[in-house]
Design an enzyme around this catalytic site. Structure first.
Site, short mmCIF file in Angstrom:
data_model
loop_
_atom_site.label_atom_id
_atom_site.label_comp_id
_atom_site.label_asym_id
_atom_site.label_seq_id
_atom_site.Cartn_x
_atom_site.Cartn_y
_atom_site.Cartn_z
N ASP A 82 1.64 -0.95 -0.10
CA ASP A 82 -0.06 0.12 0.17
C ASP A 82 1.43 1.24 -0.17
OD1 ASP A 82 0.96 -0.11 2.62
OD2 ASP A 82 -1.35 -1.17 3.32
N ASN A 104 -7.87 -3.34 14.32
CA ASN A 104 -9.23 -3.60 13.52
C ASN A 104 -9.11 -4.56 12.59
OD1 ASN A 104 -8.08 -2.08 11.56
ND2 ASN A 104 -9.62 -0.76 11.36
N HIS A 136 -7.15 -4.78 10.37
CA HIS A 136 -6.95 -5.12 8.57
C HIS A 136 -5.51 -5.50 8.43
CE1 HIS A 136 -4.92 -0.55 10.49
NE2 HIS A 136 -4.07 -1.60 9.32
N GLU A 180 -9.81 -2.34 5.29
CA GLU A 180 -10.70 -1.76 6.59
C GLU A 180 -12.43 -3.05 6.94
OE1 GLU A 180 -9.08 -0.53 8.92
OE2 GLU A 180 -8.80 2.14 7.77
#
Length: 241
Positions: free
Chosen positions: A67, A135, A137, A142
């Protein structure tokens, strides 16, 4: 899925680095999928050390990063292009034109995603390094009702931006969007190495590795992959049976 828990971060770093270096030594033109963040730094340090000891050459290797932030140029010290050069690329013999990251400065982000996916299709990843977000990811995929299979732009959730704010002067400077490989792209790698450390990750580690497979915990989809090696320190693995 193979899960290995280490007593020290140094042991984890060395093991992960050796997995990657062994892949390169067995296949000199290997394609490596790389990650950023705080967890891989020690792994990259160890890879550089092994390179300096002449135990590996990266001269024929190709890399793809997971990313990149949208709107940060490569020379910005918080861009992932800058990170990769600082921690790995500038210290080894990999040609610059063999290192690839999504272009977060592209005029047409959708076209950039298509371009990146085409490169990934042409050069499948042999071993993909991953970290794990609080979380759940992976990359910047996400939690959501639906997950994108291919490379795509994503609006970062507040908790992700807050977790990354420590790297910036203020929360206002943390980018709102990123370009990331999709979960489908990640799962196409031949081998996946998930490295996680810290007590604050213990709960999401258990959820991702032993809970139901759900898009609300993107990392749980790793349970569907044939070859995943999970590397944890004691704190990250403390909730596993």
């Amino acid at each position: 899925m193979e899960i290995i828990i280490f007593d020290t971060q140094q042991q984890l770093d060395a093991y992960a680095a050796e997995l990657i270096v062994n892949t390169v030594n067995q296949k000199p033109n290997a394609v490596l999928g790389l990650a950023t963040g705080s967890t891989p730094i020690g792994i990259y340090d160890k890879m550089v050390e092994l390179y300096n000891q002449k135990k590996v050459s990266f001269s024929s290797v190709t890399t793809f990063n997971l990313d990149e932030y949208v709107g940060l140029p490569p020379q910005n010290d918080q861009s992932y292009a800058y990170y990769m050069n600082k921690h790995l690329f500038s210290h080894i013999d990999i040609p610059e034109d063999r290192t690839h990251l999504p272009n977060g400065m592209a005029d047409d982000i959708d076209a950039e995603c298509i371009r990146y996916d085409a490169m990934l299709e042409a050069q499948p990843v042999d071993i993909q390094l991953l970290g794990l977000g609080h979380n759940g990811h992976i990359g910047f995929n996400e939690p959501d009702v639906n997950l994108s299979g291919g490379t795509h732009a994503v609006k970062l959730k507040d908790e992700t931006r807050e977790a990354n704010a420590r790297f910036f002067a203020s929360m206002d400077e943390v980018p709102t969007y990123a370009v990331t490989m999709g979960v489908g792209s990640i799962l196409k790698a031949d081998t996946i190495v998930l490295a996680v450390r810290g007590a604050d990750k213990a709960e999401i580690v258990k959820e991702a590795l032993t809970g139901p497979i759900t898009t609300s915990v993107p990392a749980s989809l790793l349970q569907t992959h044939a070859r995943v090696i999970v590397l944890l320190d004691r704190e990250a693995g403390r909730m596993l049976d």
